[in-house]
Scaffold this motif. Structure first.
Motif, mmCIF file in Angstrom:
data_model
loop_
_atom_site.group_PDB
_atom_site.id
_atom_site.type_symbol
_atom_site.label_atom_id
_atom_site.label_comp_id
_atom_site.label_asym_id
_atom_site.label_seq_id
_atom_site.Cartn_x
_atom_site.Cartn_y
_atom_site.Cartn_z
ATOM 1 N N PHE A 37 -9.872 15.841 7.645
ATOM 2 C CA PHE A 37 -9.212 15.587 6.370
ATOM 3 C C PHE A 37 -10.141 15.635 5.157
ATOM 4 O O PHE A 37 -9.674 15.768 4.032
ATOM 5 C CB PHE A 37 -8.419 14.273 6.450
ATOM 6 C CG PHE A 37 -7.182 14.463 7.296
ATOM 7 C CD1 PHE A 37 -5.999 14.859 6.708
ATOM 8 C CD2 PHE A 37 -7.227 14.321 8.668
ATOM 9 C CE1 PHE A 37 -4.871 15.087 7.486
ATOM 10 C CE2 PHE A 37 -6.101 14.548 9.455
ATOM 11 C CZ PHE A 37 -4.920 14.930 8.859
ATOM 12 N N GLY A 38 -11.457 15.532 5.400
ATOM 13 C CA GLY A 38 -12.398 15.716 4.293
ATOM 14 C C GLY A 38 -12.341 17.152 3.816
ATOM 15 O O GLY A 38 -12.213 17.429 2.611
ATOM 16 N N PHE A 39 -12.385 18.074 4.772
ATOM 17 C CA PHE A 39 -12.304 19.500 4.413
ATOM 18 C C PHE A 39 -10.975 19.789 3.714
ATOM 19 O O PHE A 39 -10.924 20.507 2.708
ATOM 20 C CB PHE A 39 -12.456 20.360 5.677
ATOM 21 C CG PHE A 39 -12.048 21.790 5.460
ATOM 22 C CD1 PHE A 39 -12.867 22.664 4.765
ATOM 23 C CD2 PHE A 39 -10.820 22.255 5.922
ATOM 24 C CE1 PHE A 39 -12.481 23.976 4.540
ATOM 25 C CE2 PHE A 39 -10.420 23.560 5.700
ATOM 26 C CZ PHE A 39 -11.258 24.422 5.005
ATOM 27 N N LEU A 40 -9.886 19.209 4.260
ATOM 28 C CA LEU A 40 -8.573 19.464 3.668
ATOM 29 C C LEU A 40 -8.505 18.922 2.237
ATOM 30 O O LEU A 40 -7.908 19.551 1.346
ATOM 31 C CB LEU A 40 -7.472 18.835 4.523
ATOM 32 C CG LEU A 40 -7.265 19.519 5.877
ATOM 33 C CD1 LEU A 40 -6.300 18.734 6.745
ATOM 34 C CD2 LEU A 40 -6.756 20.940 5.691
ATOM 35 N N SER A 41 -9.143 17.773 1.997
ATOM 36 C CA SER A 41 -9.182 17.225 0.631
ATOM 37 C C SER A 41 -9.874 18.223 -0.289
ATOM 38 O O SER A 41 -9.400 18.486 -1.407
ATOM 39 C CB SER A 41 -9.944 15.906 0.580
ATOM 40 O OG SER A 41 -9.481 15.026 1.557
ATOM 41 N N ALA A 42 -11.003 18.773 0.194
ATOM 42 C CA ALA A 42 -11.747 19.738 -0.631
ATOM 43 C C ALA A 42 -10.883 20.966 -0.899
ATOM 44 O O ALA A 42 -10.875 21.509 -2.012
ATOM 45 C CB ALA A 42 -13.041 20.132 0.064
ATOM 46 N N PHE A 43 -10.119 21.388 0.111
ATOM 47 C CA PHE A 43 -9.255 22.565 -0.068
ATOM 48 C C PHE A 43 -8.236 22.297 -1.185
ATOM 49 O O PHE A 43 -8.062 23.115 -2.092
ATOM 50 C CB PHE A 43 -8.545 22.900 1.249
ATOM 51 C CG PHE A 43 -7.486 23.961 1.086
ATOM 52 C CD1 PHE A 43 -7.848 25.299 0.997
ATOM 53 C CD2 PHE A 43 -6.145 23.625 0.983
ATOM 54 C CE1 PHE A 43 -6.878 26.285 0.815
ATOM 55 C CE2 PHE A 43 -5.171 24.604 0.799
ATOM 56 C CZ PHE A 43 -5.541 25.937 0.714
ATOM 57 N N PHE A 44 -7.570 21.138 -1.125
ATOM 58 C CA PHE A 44 -6.534 20.874 -2.129
ATOM 59 C C PHE A 44 -7.131 20.636 -3.519
ATOM 60 O O PHE A 44 -6.503 20.955 -4.523
ATOM 61 C CB PHE A 44 -5.623 19.726 -1.691
ATOM 62 C CG PHE A 44 -4.614 20.206 -0.677
ATOM 63 C CD1 PHE A 44 -3.602 21.082 -1.055
ATOM 64 C CD2 PHE A 44 -4.700 19.841 0.649
ATOM 65 C CE1 PHE A 44 -2.691 21.572 -0.125
ATOM 66 C CE2 PHE A 44 -3.787 20.327 1.590
ATOM 67 C CZ PHE A 44 -2.779 21.191 1.195
ATOM 68 N N LEU A 45 -8.348 20.104 -3.558
ATOM 69 C CA LEU A 45 -9.009 19.977 -4.865
ATOM 70 C C LEU A 45 -9.189 21.374 -5.460
ATOM 71 O O LEU A 45 -8.910 21.604 -6.642
ATOM 72 C CB LEU A 45 -10.361 19.266 -4.709
ATOM 73 C CG LEU A 45 -11.197 19.148 -5.972
ATOM 74 C CD1 LEU A 45 -10.470 18.318 -7.027
ATOM 75 C CD2 LEU A 45 -12.553 18.512 -5.688
ATOM 76 N N GLY A 46 -9.627 22.320 -4.615
ATOM 77 C CA GLY A 46 -9.797 23.708 -5.069
ATOM 78 C C GLY A 46 -8.476 24.299 -5.549
ATOM 79 O O GLY A 46 -8.418 24.923 -6.613
ATOM 80 N N VAL A 47 -7.399 24.075 -4.778
ATOM 81 C CA VAL A 47 -6.079 24.610 -5.160
ATOM 82 C C VAL A 47 -5.664 24.053 -6.525
ATOM 83 O O VAL A 47 -5.186 24.785 -7.402
ATOM 84 C CB VAL A 47 -5.018 24.244 -4.093
ATOM 85 C CG1 VAL A 47 -3.616 24.534 -4.589
ATOM 86 C CG2 VAL A 47 -5.275 24.994 -2.799
ATOM 87 N N GLN A 48 -5.882 22.742 -6.728
ATOM 88 C CA GLN A 48 -5.469 22.118 -7.989
ATOM 89 C C GLN A 48 -6.244 22.698 -9.171
ATOM 90 O O GLN A 48 -5.673 22.935 -10.236
ATOM 91 C CB GLN A 48 -5.669 20.594 -7.930
ATOM 92 C CG GLN A 48 -4.740 19.871 -6.985
ATOM 93 C CD GLN A 48 -3.271 20.236 -7.173
ATOM 94 O OE1 GLN A 48 -2.756 21.114 -6.504
ATOM 95 N NE2 GLN A 48 -2.597 19.583 -8.090
ATOM 96 N N ILE A 49 -7.545 22.931 -8.959
ATOM 97 C CA ILE A 49 -8.366 23.458 -10.053
ATOM 98 C C ILE A 49 -7.936 24.889 -10.392
ATOM 99 O O ILE A 49 -7.721 25.234 -11.554
ATOM 100 C CB ILE A 49 -9.878 23.379 -9.710
ATOM 101 C CG1 ILE A 49 -10.312 21.907 -9.701
ATOM 102 C CG2 ILE A 49 -10.711 24.179 -10.707
ATOM 103 C CD1 ILE A 49 -11.758 21.653 -9.367
ATOM 104 N N VAL A 50 -7.738 25.716 -9.364
ATOM 105 C CA VAL A 50 -7.397 27.130 -9.620
ATOM 106 C C VAL A 50 -5.998 27.251 -10.236
ATOM 107 O O VAL A 50 -5.805 27.892 -11.284
ATOM 108 C CB VAL A 50 -7.501 27.956 -8.307
ATOM 109 C CG1 VAL A 50 -6.963 29.364 -8.511
ATOM 110 C CG2 VAL A 50 -8.942 28.003 -7.826
ATOM 111 N N THR A 51 -4.988 26.584 -9.634
ATOM 112 C CA THR A 51 -3.623 26.715 -10.165
ATOM 113 C C THR A 51 -3.522 26.046 -11.541
ATOM 114 O O THR A 51 -2.841 26.541 -12.432
ATOM 115 C CB THR A 51 -2.584 26.083 -9.208
ATOM 116 O OG1 THR A 51 -2.991 24.745 -8.913
ATOM 117 C CG2 THR A 51 -2.453 26.857 -7.924
#
Ligand code: HEM
Length: 388
Positions: A37-51
């Protein structure tokens, strides 16, 4: 010559860091899916920044145009609806994975030495995430945006003496106005980058000690294997699984977690019959609303959130992993149920018996942290852990 050499050194530094973090990193071979879930948190942080960055190209931070600019994104911009739904539902998925990430930490005692600083940076990230999500919810300038901003900003009036002045300072005037929307927009833009920097630090500190594992045995006595390919594959598989509910939300139920009142433009003269925040704020909102005195309610709500900071000092047991402690394990799951139930109570109209039940649940939440954890851990330390 000099810039060329320094650039080369920088590239070399970045490469060696990436290599040691994503390839070589010695990882306990037995970490479970809860370490995904640490990796998944990083993934969604990336999605939020890009979108979020794409949305800023079409959004107008002005009280007269904000609502319409969002409608423009939804109706006129090519795939604007997709970007917006990825962003709004991405926030929900981000919170969901971070909540599981925190619960993993609570269950396995990841907050304890030598990962205390990792935990502290995590709690700061969580608080910043809450702030960022609140600011973002105000931007579409619908009825819920406006009234959520009114309710939340009014909290500062409980500050003695300067409360009212503080409120006007935050608003940038004597009511919520264009200046308020503008500053909320600026902060909503910048905070994800602060979270990103903190997340890198979070990871850097973690890599100084290494990950814990579900057995709770010191990792040096365990077999460790390189991060690549084993955990890269495992993290990608986890991502694939999480993309299923994310896609379902975005493509089939994009408004399920939202509120229909936010499709009505903000109107300071009409209060919605039922002001509710997004689901990820509901447990804390449930705590706040169950206490009728505003100041006491706020204090209890903030203490319920900030008590995460005190956890490394409250839990005195040698073995913090709850797998081996039947009573603590049961209490942990009861605490989780209680937190979820507080969320349900937060979504209901505050009448009898919702407020009364909320009061009991809110106090159990505090009791768990400030009485049950310290006392049981002390008992364990004296009578149980020593024997193991
Ligand atoms: C943007 C949000 C966050 C990101 C990107 C992030 C990222 C990560 C990553 C990649 C790991 C290593 C993999 C794993 O153990 O799952 C990790 C570990 C950890 N995180 Fe986070 N994290 C975030 C938020 C949080 C929060 C809110 C907390 C706690 C309040 C937290 C506490 C921890 C702890 C204690 C560990 C060490 C786990 C162990 O080895 O036992 N993190 N984090």
């Amino acid at each position: 010559m000099y810039p060329f050499v320094s650039n080369l050194l920088l590239v070399n530094f970045a490469y060696s860091k990436l290599y040691s973090y994503l390839v070589k990193y010695p990882t306990p071979s037995n970490i479970s899916i809860f370490w995904n879930f640490g990796f998944l948190s990083a993934f969604f942080l990336g999605v939020q920044i890009v979108t979020g960055f794409v949305l800023t190209m079409f959004y107008t931070p002005h009280v007269d145009y904000a609502f319409d600019s969002i409608q423009h994104v939804m109706r006129d911009v090519n795939y604007g609806w997709l970007i917006r739904y990825l962003h709004s539902n991405g926030a929900s998925l981000f919170f969901a994975v971070v909540y599981i990430h925190i619960l993993r930490g609570l269950y396995y005692g990841s907050y304890s030495h030598p990962r205390t600083v990792v935990w502290f940076t995590g709690v700061i990230i969580y608080i910043l995430m809450m702030g960022t999500a609140f600011l973002g919810y105000v931007l579409p300038w619908g009825q819920m945006s406006y009234w959520a901003a009114t309710v939340i900003t009014n909290f500062v009036t409980v500050v003695p003496v300067v409360g009212k002045d503080l409120l006007y300072w935050i608003w940038g005037g004597y009511s919520i106005n264009n200046a308020t929307l503008n500053r909320f927009y600026s902060l909503h833009f910048i905070l994800p980058f602060v979270i990103a920097v903190l997340s890198l630090y979070h990871l850097y500190i973690l890599h100084q000690t290494g990950s814990s594992n579900p057995l709770g045995i010191k990792a040096k006595r365990l077999e460790k294997i390189p991060f690549y390919p084993y955990f890269v594959i495992k993290d990608l598989l986890g991502l694939l699984v999480v993309l299923i509910p994310y896609s379902l939300l975005v493509f089939f139920y994009p408004e399920m977690l939202g509120h229909s009142d936010n499709y009505i433009k903000a109107n300071p003269l009409v209060t919605p019959p039922h002001i509710v925040p997004e689901w990820y704020f509901l447990p804390l909102y449930g705590i706040l609303r169950s206490i009728l005195d505003k100041t006491y309610g706020l204090v209890v709500m903030f203490v319920s959130m900030l008590c995460l900071f005190t956890l490394p000092y409250l839990d005195k047991s040698y073995i913090k992993n709850k797998t081996y402690k039947p009573l603590q394990r049961k209490l942990f799951w009861f605490f989780v149920l209680n937190f979820l139930y507080l969320g349900y109570l937060g979504s209901q109209t505050p009448t009898y018996p919702i407020i009364e039940i909320g009061l009991v649940c809110a106090h159990f939440h505090l009791l768990y942290f400030f009485l049950l954890i310290p006392v049981l851990s002390l008992v364990d330390r004296i009578f149980v852990d020593k024997r193991s």
